[in-house]
Design a protein around this motif. Structure first.
Motif, PDB file in Angstrom:
ATOM      1  N   LYS A   1       3.139  -5.552 -20.776  1.00  0.00           N
ATOM      2  CA  LYS A   1       2.813  -3.847 -20.679  1.00  0.00           C
ATOM      3  C   LYS A   1       2.749  -3.478 -19.341  1.00  0.00           C
ATOM      4  CE  LYS A   1       1.825  -4.056 -25.611  1.00  0.00           C
ATOM      5  NZ  LYS A   1       0.520  -3.267 -26.318  1.00  0.00           N
ATOM      6  N   GLY A   2       2.576  -4.352 -18.642  1.00  0.00           N
ATOM      7  CA  GLY A   2       2.327  -3.812 -17.220  1.00  0.00           C
ATOM      8  C   GLY A   2       3.397  -3.087 -16.453  1.00  0.00           C
ATOM      9  N   PHE A   3       4.653  -3.399 -16.836  1.00  0.00           N
ATOM     10  CA  PHE A   3       5.637  -2.584 -16.054  1.00  0.00           C
ATOM     11  C   PHE A   3       5.618  -1.020 -16.494  1.00  0.00           C
ATOM     12  CE2 PHE A   3      10.004  -1.028 -16.120  1.00  0.00           C
ATOM     13  CZ  PHE A   3      10.144  -1.253 -14.776  1.00  0.00           C
TER      14      PHE A   3
ATOM     15  N   ILE B   1       7.451 -11.358  -4.481  1.00  0.00           N
ATOM     16  CA  ILE B   1       8.512 -11.324  -5.491  1.00  0.00           C
ATOM     17  C   ILE B   1       7.992 -12.328  -6.665  1.00  0.00           C
ATOM     18  CG2 ILE B   1      10.752 -11.782  -6.125  1.00  0.00           C
ATOM     19  CD1 ILE B   1      11.662 -10.545  -3.331  1.00  0.00           C
ATOM     20  N   GLY B   2       7.627 -13.392  -6.284  1.00  0.00           N
ATOM     21  CA  GLY B   2       7.370 -14.710  -7.064  1.00  0.00           C
ATOM     22  C   GLY B   2       5.910 -14.018  -7.772  1.00  0.00           C
ATOM     23  N   LEU B   3       5.133 -13.327  -7.115  1.00  0.00           N
ATOM     24  CA  LEU B   3       3.978 -12.575  -8.008  1.00  0.00           C
ATOM     25  C   LEU B   3       4.158 -11.759  -8.913  1.00  0.00           C
ATOM     26  CD1 LEU B   3       1.135 -12.869  -5.168  1.00  0.00           C
ATOM     27  CD2 LEU B   3       1.227 -14.304  -7.309  1.00  0.00           C
ATOM     28  N   LEU B   4       5.091 -10.958  -8.324  1.00  0.00           N
ATOM     29  CA  LEU B   4       5.699  -9.742  -9.346  1.00  0.00           C
ATOM     30  C   LEU B   4       6.244 -10.382 -10.494  1.00  0.00           C
ATOM     31  CD1 LEU B   4       5.916  -6.697  -9.574  1.00  0.00           C
ATOM     32  CD2 LEU B   4       8.194  -7.041  -8.563  1.00  0.00           C
TER      33      LEU B   4
END
Length: 112
Positions: free
Chosen positions: A19-21, A7-10
Protein backbone atom coordinates in the motif's frame (compact mmCIF):
# COMPACT_ATOMS: atom_id res chain seq x y z
CA UNK A 1 26.00 2.76 -7.84
CA UNK A 2 23.66 4.94 -5.80
CA UNK A 3 21.07 4.96 -8.55
CA UNK A 4 21.01 1.15 -8.78
CA UNK A 5 20.87 0.87 -4.99
CA UNK A 6 17.98 3.34 -4.85
CA UNK A 7 16.05 1.45 -7.53
CA UNK A 8 16.65 -1.81 -5.67
CA UNK A 9 15.41 -0.30 -2.41
CA UNK A 10 12.36 1.12 -4.19
CA UNK A 11 11.47 -2.30 -5.59
CA UNK A 12 11.94 -3.95 -2.20
CA UNK A 13 9.80 -1.28 -0.54
CA UNK A 14 6.97 -1.92 -3.02
CA UNK A 15 7.15 -5.64 -2.25
CA UNK A 16 7.24 -5.26 1.53
CA UNK A 17 4.72 -2.37 1.67
CA UNK A 18 2.14 -2.98 -1.08
CA UNK A 19 0.00 0.00 0.00
CA UNK A 20 3.04 2.25 0.09
CA UNK A 21 2.66 3.20 -3.57
CA UNK A 22 -0.71 4.84 -2.89
CA UNK A 23 0.75 6.80 0.00
CA UNK A 24 3.79 7.76 -2.02
CA UNK A 25 1.75 9.23 -4.87
CA UNK A 26 -0.34 11.34 -2.51
CA UNK A 27 2.56 13.72 -1.70
CA UNK A 28 2.86 17.02 -3.55
CA UNK A 29 5.46 17.66 -6.25
CA UNK A 30 7.13 20.24 -4.00
CA UNK A 31 7.86 17.52 -1.42
CA UNK A 32 9.48 15.36 -4.10
CA UNK A 33 11.46 18.34 -5.36
CA UNK A 34 12.77 19.05 -1.85
CA UNK A 35 13.55 15.38 -1.32
CA UNK A 36 15.58 15.06 -4.53
CA UNK A 37 17.37 18.42 -4.22
CA UNK A 38 18.30 17.82 -0.59
CA UNK A 39 19.69 14.39 -1.49
CA UNK A 40 21.72 15.71 -4.41
CA UNK A 41 23.01 18.72 -2.48
CA UNK A 42 23.87 16.68 0.61
CA UNK A 43 25.66 14.06 -1.48
CA UNK A 44 27.49 16.69 -3.54
CA UNK A 45 28.63 18.70 -0.54
CA UNK A 46 29.61 15.50 1.26
CA UNK A 47 31.83 14.39 -1.63
CA UNK A 48 33.41 17.82 -1.97
CA UNK A 49 34.27 17.92 1.75
CA UNK A 50 35.45 14.31 1.73
CA UNK A 51 37.75 14.82 -1.27
CA UNK A 52 39.11 18.07 0.20
CA UNK A 53 39.89 16.20 3.42
CA UNK A 54 41.68 13.45 1.49
CA UNK A 55 43.75 16.12 -0.24
CA UNK A 56 44.67 17.67 3.12
CA UNK A 57 45.61 14.56 5.15
CA UNK A 58 46.60 12.12 2.41
CA UNK A 59 45.26 8.82 1.19
CA UNK A 60 47.06 6.59 3.70
CA UNK A 61 45.58 8.32 6.75
CA UNK A 62 42.18 8.57 5.08
CA UNK A 63 42.01 4.82 4.56
CA UNK A 64 42.72 4.17 8.23
CA UNK A 65 39.99 6.54 9.41
CA UNK A 66 37.58 5.39 6.71
CA UNK A 67 37.73 1.88 8.13
CA UNK A 68 36.58 3.12 11.56
CA UNK A 69 33.11 3.78 10.12
CA UNK A 70 31.86 0.16 10.01
CA UNK A 71 33.86 -0.81 13.11
CA UNK A 72 32.21 -3.34 15.39
CA UNK A 73 33.37 -6.30 17.46
CA UNK A 74 32.60 -8.81 14.73
CA UNK A 75 34.83 -6.94 12.27
CA UNK A 76 37.85 -6.55 14.55
CA UNK A 77 40.05 -9.11 12.77
CA UNK A 78 39.35 -7.64 9.34
CA UNK A 79 39.97 -4.16 10.70
CA UNK A 80 43.36 -5.22 12.07
CA UNK A 81 44.34 -6.72 8.70
CA UNK A 82 43.22 -3.61 6.83
CA UNK A 83 45.09 -1.23 9.14
CA UNK A 84 48.20 -3.42 9.02
CA UNK A 85 48.02 -3.53 5.23
CA UNK A 86 47.70 0.24 5.02
CA UNK A 87 50.57 0.78 7.45
CA UNK A 88 52.82 -1.60 5.53
CA UNK A 89 51.61 -0.38 2.14
CA UNK A 90 52.34 3.28 2.91
CA UNK A 91 55.80 2.42 4.24
CA UNK A 92 55.02 3.66 7.73
CA UNK A 93 56.22 0.45 9.45
CA UNK A 94 59.46 0.42 7.45
CA UNK A 95 60.13 4.07 8.38
CA UNK A 96 59.56 3.29 12.06
CA UNK A 97 61.79 0.24 11.86
CA UNK A 98 64.54 2.18 10.08
CA UNK A 99 64.29 5.03 12.57
CA UNK A 100 64.54 2.63 15.51
CA UNK A 101 67.38 0.70 13.84
CA UNK A 102 69.34 3.91 13.18
CA UNK A 103 68.81 5.03 16.78
CA UNK A 104 70.15 1.70 18.08
CA UNK A 105 73.17 1.83 15.73
CA UNK A 106 73.92 5.45 16.71
CA UNK A 107 73.74 4.51 20.42
CA UNK A 108 76.12 1.57 19.88
CA UNK A 109 78.59 3.81 18.00
CA UNK A 110 78.58 6.46 20.70
CA UNK A 111 79.00 3.88 23.50
CA UNK A 112 81.58 1.69 21.72
Amino acid sequence: MYLLGSIGLLIISFITEPKGFNEMTSASLFIYFLFIVSGVVATGVGYIVFNAAIQQIGVGKTVIFNNFVPFSASQLIGFVFIVAGVLFGTGYIEKLWAKKHNRINNTKKSVG
